[in-house]
Design a protein around this motif. Structure first.
Motif, PDB file in Angstrom:
ATOM      1  N   PHE A 541       0.844  -1.185   0.000  1.00 53.30           N
ATOM      2  CA  PHE A 541       0.000   0.000   0.000  1.00 53.30           C
ATOM      3  C   PHE A 541       0.885   1.242   0.000  1.00 53.30           C
ATOM      4  O   PHE A 541       1.461   1.607   1.018  1.00 53.30           O
ATOM      5  N   ASP A 542       0.995   1.845  -1.170  1.00 54.39           N
ATOM      6  CA  ASP A 542       1.790   3.060  -1.331  1.00 54.39           C
ATOM      7  C   ASP A 542       1.261   4.128  -0.370  1.00 54.39           C
ATOM      8  O   ASP A 542       0.070   4.455  -0.389  1.00 54.39           O
ATOM      9  N   PRO A 543       2.131   4.685   0.489  1.00 55.55           N
ATOM     10  CA  PRO A 543       1.657   5.665   1.475  1.00 55.55           C
ATOM     11  C   PRO A 543       1.270   7.010   0.882  1.00 55.55           C
ATOM     12  O   PRO A 543       0.678   7.845   1.578  1.00 55.55           O
ATOM     13  N   ASP A 544       1.588   7.252  -0.387  1.00 53.12           N
ATOM     14  CA  ASP A 544       1.221   8.509  -1.033  1.00 53.12           C
ATOM     15  C   ASP A 544      -0.295   8.695  -0.971  1.00 53.12           C
ATOM     16  O   ASP A 544      -1.057   7.794  -1.333  1.00 53.12           O
ATOM     17  N   HIS A 545      -0.716   9.861  -0.515  1.00 53.18           N
ATOM     18  CA  HIS A 545      -2.150  10.110  -0.366  1.00 53.18           C
ATOM     19  C   HIS A 545      -2.879  10.049  -1.702  1.00 53.18           C
ATOM     20  O   HIS A 545      -4.089   9.816  -1.742  1.00 53.18           O
ATOM     21  N   ASN A 546      -2.173  10.237  -2.796  1.00 55.28           N
ATOM     22  CA  ASN A 546      -2.778  10.187  -4.129  1.00 55.28           C
ATOM     23  C   ASN A 546      -2.534   8.848  -4.819  1.00 55.28           C
ATOM     24  O   ASN A 546      -2.748   8.742  -6.036  1.00 55.28           O
ATOM     25  N   ALA A 547      -2.098   7.845  -4.065  1.00 59.82           N
ATOM     26  CA  ALA A 547      -1.803   6.539  -4.668  1.00 59.82           C
ATOM     27  C   ALA A 547      -3.046   5.951  -5.322  1.00 59.82           C
ATOM     28  O   ALA A 547      -4.180   6.154  -4.859  1.00 59.82           O
ATOM     29  N   LYS A 548      -2.836   5.202  -6.376  1.00 57.26           N
ATOM     30  CA  LYS A 548      -3.938   4.655  -7.173  1.00 57.26           C
ATOM     31  C   LYS A 548      -4.850   3.750  -6.353  1.00 57.26           C
ATOM     32  O   LYS A 548      -6.079   3.780  -6.503  1.00 57.26           O
ATOM     33  N   TRP A 549      -4.290   2.953  -5.449  1.00 58.02           N
ATOM     34  CA  TRP A 549      -5.091   1.977  -4.706  1.00 58.02           C
ATOM     35  C   TRP A 549      -6.164   2.637  -3.847  1.00 58.02           C
ATOM     36  O   TRP A 549      -7.207   2.044  -3.568  1.00 58.02           O
ATOM     37  N   ARG A 550      -5.920   3.888  -3.461  1.00 61.65           N
ATOM     38  CA  ARG A 550      -6.867   4.575  -2.586  1.00 61.65           C
ATOM     39  C   ARG A 550      -8.190   4.872  -3.286  1.00 61.65           C
ATOM     40  O   ARG A 550      -9.207   5.095  -2.628  1.00 61.65           O
ATOM     41  N   LYS A 551      -8.190   4.845  -4.612  1.00 57.02           N
ATOM     42  CA  LYS A 551      -9.424   5.092  -5.350  1.00 57.02           C
ATOM     43  C   LYS A 551     -10.428   3.954  -5.165  1.00 57.02           C
ATOM     44  O   LYS A 551     -11.628   4.149  -5.394  1.00 57.02           O
ATOM     45  N   ASP A 552      -9.956   2.791  -4.783  1.00 52.89           N
ATOM     46  CA  ASP A 552     -10.840   1.643  -4.587  1.00 52.89           C
ATOM     47  C   ASP A 552     -11.645   1.744  -3.291  1.00 52.89           C
ATOM     48  O   ASP A 552     -12.684   1.102  -3.151  1.00 52.89           O
ATOM     49  N   PHE A 553     -11.153   2.522  -2.331  1.00 52.04           N
ATOM     50  CA  PHE A 553     -11.729   2.586  -0.991  1.00 52.04           C
ATOM     51  C   PHE A 553     -12.550   3.862  -0.821  1.00 52.04           C
ATOM     52  O   PHE A 553     -12.221   4.910  -1.376  1.00 52.04           O
ATOM     53  N   ASN A 554     -13.584   3.774  -0.017  1.00 53.18           N
ATOM     54  CA  ASN A 554     -14.406   4.945   0.293  1.00 53.18           C
ATOM     55  C   ASN A 554     -15.008   4.759   1.682  1.00 53.18           C
ATOM     56  O   ASN A 554     -15.736   3.795   1.922  1.00 53.18           O
ATOM     57  N   VAL A 555     -14.687   5.659   2.584  1.00 51.30           N
ATOM     58  CA  VAL A 555     -15.252   5.631   3.935  1.00 51.30           C
ATOM     59  C   VAL A 555     -16.163   6.835   4.096  1.00 51.30           C
ATOM     60  O   VAL A 555     -15.724   7.980   3.958  1.00 51.30           O
ATOM     61  N   LYS A 556     -17.422   6.592   4.382  1.00 52.17           N
ATOM     62  CA  LYS A 556     -18.397   7.663   4.523  1.00 52.17           C
ATOM     63  C   LYS A 556     -18.303   8.301   5.905  1.00 52.17           C
ATOM     64  O   LYS A 556     -17.831   7.674   6.861  1.00 52.17           O
ATOM     65  N   SER A 557     -18.767   9.530   5.991  1.00 53.21           N
ATOM     66  CA  SER A 557     -18.581  10.310   7.224  1.00 53.21           C
ATOM     67  C   SER A 557     -19.235   9.664   8.440  1.00 53.21           C
ATOM     68  O   SER A 557     -18.764   9.837   9.565  1.00 53.21           O
ATOM     69  N   ASN A 558     -20.310   8.924   8.235  1.00 59.18           N
ATOM     70  CA  ASN A 558     -20.981   8.276   9.373  1.00 59.18           C
ATOM     71  C   ASN A 558     -20.280   7.004   9.823  1.00 59.18           C
ATOM     72  O   ASN A 558     -20.671   6.414  10.841  1.00 59.18           O
TER      73      ASN A 558
END
Length: 698
Positions: A541-558
């Motif tokens: 998991f590339d620690p870069d905040h703009n890493a490609k893998w992060r596009k797969d994940f989504n955490v909602k505010s609730n």
């Protein structure tokens, strides 16, 4: 003898007549030099116990803050500023002698008035020094955990020492509870208060922690807990309790304590627990009394237990929500506990009542082995079509394979049901994310013919470890492969377990604190890719905040809260024991560090849940869950322990991480039911129809 955290780099200990407040010392040391320790302070109301073993953990943390400076006021200030601005350098909280204002919890370090002078001086110092220091010479960020003296490089880890830090975290947690909320069922670390779930308390935290204390050899603390059980605990209370939670935590905790104290008497031995003496079997006596009361929940028209039970009245109570239906997972995740109680007492009705539930569920013809998440206690019918492995569905599947293992594989019906369910998961719930191709287990809110929701509760992360446990029976993967029954299916199951474990770890890496959200959503294709689709997620998991893998994940505010849940570290424990892959231990250690850095509470409060784990500093929830002690820290401890401690081929852990032995059923017990014949589509042939319950529309 008092240890001052900012003087340790000059001398480890010094005599003092008054306690120096840690925050005052921090400000004084930063502004006037570390040696300025001659100021006097008022005695605090709650002086920490500086002789306690866990003080070493904290002192090493704060000593590291001082060591990073290297000496001199300029270097000292540099070290402080780096600690404030680098999120990875936040030290372990120190006991503070002053009241911790609630409003401070949400405020960032650099906004607190008491350190503004330090920050201003630090910024000026850094700007000045950066004019003379080249990029290659600038000090690299070091982890706040460098104080433990362990290298973070692969292959150089001291797992015994890491395990000891888990013990120290348990001691910090337990001692805070013991100090501020002893005997209460709930503990609020910031408020330093406790509350009860029943008039006289149910021992919620105490009983849930018994076997953890035994494993960690906490003799003194265990003695205090046992004394409370003996003198204060009573089940004779006019109180409604959740049938499932009380079974897995209280009944399971007492039975596990009985098992460990009798089979492993050298674990935290107690002088007053001599075999043969009257009343020595305190844990079993309390368990039997509780079991008799909980069994009243099963006195329903169908045999499905009511959601709640009144302890004093021996009366089952339907759920006040969900149209009176019970949770499927809750009704089918009490079997391990009651079967072991039946084995210990010889009272067969404990066994028969809980096994009847499994027959009723199976006769409902669950499609592809997957069950809706509600059951009516009145008729035994499923309510609705919602299928998921998260809340209200999860431990049904866990207890299928664990019932099979508990009785030494003498009840093959449960292995058969497990295999059907896992195949159903593959067919209906498994898909892959976009663009990276992570493996997830989704949900079918409208039934298996409805849409696939790309939502995963953290609770679902029990599944990787459970799949691996089922594939090998608790043996190592290398041992299991040598058995004649090893097949391509087993290989495929282990591959699935690895892929899901990787996704669950990504749920931690995605969050700012490194602690997973309660629920994570994922990006998937439309229509969702089938389980057979090719996929190749990134190994790291590339620690870069703009890493490609992060596009797969989504955490909602609730969903950003973290409740100290154990499911991921539970699976890490199983995956390490079964595969021997060191990365699972390393992931567990990284998780432990995140818990220490972001959930520790000042002023000796212990550790807390988080309302928002995706901001730094996190927003606290002010509650320590009992499973933090019963499960999360226990699994951490086991993950870093030798493999012969609670071997997986000799015992099973219930869904609250309470270890219970595998045993032979003997002459008295047997599987009290058989599956009815199925047709080619898995439907029961000639199955009787149960009376239908009213639906929401009627």
């Amino acid at each position: 003898m008092i240890r001052d955290p900012f003087d340790i780099h000059r001398k480890n200990r010094f005599q003092a007549t008054t306690f120096r407040g840690a925050q005052n010392i921090r400000n004084t040391a930063a502004q006037a030099g570390v040696g300025a320790l001659d100021m006097s302070f008022s005695i605090p109301n709650n002086v920490p116990n500086f002789g306690a073993p866990h003080r070493d953990l904290e002192d090493r943390a704060w000593a590291a803050v001082a060591r990073r400076g290297g000496g001199g006021i300029i270097n000292e200030v540099q070290g402080r500023v780096a600690g404030f601005f680098d999120q990875e350098e936040l030290p372990m909280y120190k006991d503070k002698p002053y009241a911790y204002a609630p409003s401070m919890r949400r405020r960032t370090w650099w906004r607190r008035k008491r350190i503004l002078g330090t920050i201003a001086l630090g910024i000026l110092t850094l700007l000045y020094l950066m004019r003379f220091i080249g990029p290659g010479q600038r000090r690299k960020s070091t982890s706040a955990w460098s104080w433990i003296g362990l290298s973070q490089e692969k292959g150089s880890s001291n797992w015994d020492e890491r395990r000891q830090h888990v013990v120290e975290a348990f001691e910090l947690s337990w001692d805070a509870y013991e100090r501020y909320a002893w005997g209460y069922d709930e503990y609020h670390p910031f408020a330093k208060t406790g509350s009860n779930m029943a008039p006289k308390g149910l021992g919620w935290i105490i009983i849930d922690s018994l076997d953890t204390m035994m494993l960690m050899n906490q003799t003194k603390r265990l003695h205090h807990a046992r004394e409370w059980l003996s003198k204060s605990l009573t089940w004779e209370q006019n109180q409604d309790v959740n049938t499932f939670e009380t079974t897995i935590r209280m009944l399971g905790g007492l039975l596990s304590a009985h098992y460990l104290s009798t089979e492993f008497p050298n674990m935290a031995p107690l002088e007053d627990d001599d075999p043969g003496k009257p009343g020595e079997d305190l844990y079993l006596e309390k368990a039997k009394d509780l079991g008799d009361r909980l069994l009243a929940a099963f006195d329903s028209p169908s045999g499905i237990p009511y959601a709640s039970v009144n302890l004093e009245k021996f009366q089952g109570i339907p759920s006040h929500a969900d149209m009176g239906a019970s949770s499927t997972a809750e009704a089918t995740s009490v079997q391990l506990e009651f079967k072991y109680l039946a084995k210990l007492t010889g009272e067969k009705h404990f066994w028969d009542k809980v096994e009847k539930v499994m027959e009723i569920v199976d006769e409902n013809n669950p499609q592809d082995g997957l069950v809706p998440i509600y059951l009516y206690a009145t008729s035994g019918e499923f309510r609705g079509n919602n299928v998921r492995l998260g809340s209200r569905g999860d431990s049904y599947y866990e207890y299928l394979i664990k019932q099979y293992l508990q009785t030494n594989k003498q009840e093959p019906v449960y292995e058969e049901m497990w295999n059907e369910s896992l195949q159903g998961v593959r067919k209906n719930l498994i898909t892959y994310t976009e663009p990276s191709g992570f493996t997830i287990i989704g949900e079918r809110p409208d039934g298996l013919d409805g849409y696939l929701s790309p939502k995963m509760d953290h609770l679902v992360c029990f599944m990787p470890g459970t799949i691996a446990l089922a594939a090998t029976g608790g043996l190592t993967e290398a041992e299991a492969r040598k058995l004649p029954g090893w097949s391509k299916k087993n290989e495929g199951d282990m591959r699935l377990a690895r892929e899901l474990m990787h996704t669950c770890w990504g749920m931690y890496k995605y969050m700012a604190t490194g602690l997973a959200a309660e629920i994570t959503h994922f990006q998937i294709a439309n229509p969702p890719l089938p389980e057979s689709a090719p996929h190749d997620p990134p190994a790291d998991f590339d620690p870069d905040h703009n890493a490609k893998w992060r596009k797969d994940f989504n955490v909602k505010s609730n969903d950003v809260h973290n409740l100290q849940r154990p499911e991921t570290v539970e699976s890490l424990f199983y995956m390490w024991r079964i595969t021997g892959d060191i990365k699972y231990r390393e992931w567990g250690w990284e998780m432990f560090r995140s818990f220490m850095n972001y959930t520790a509470v000042e002023d000796g409060g212990g550790f807390t849940s988080l309302s928002d784990a995706n901001v730094i500093p996190p927003v606290v929830k002010d509650n320590m869950e009992s499973f933090w002690l019963a499960e999360t820290l226990k699994y951490m401890y086991l993950l870093f322990s030798p493999d012969d401690l609670l071997p997986l081929d000799k015992m099973v852990l219930n869904t609250e991480a309470h270890p219970l032995p595998r045993f032979e059923m003997g002459q008295m017990f047997s599987t009290g039911w058989k599956r009815k014949p199925r047709d080619a589509n898995g439907k029961v042939i000639g199955g009787s129809e149960r009376p239908k319950e009213p639906t929401e529309s009627t």
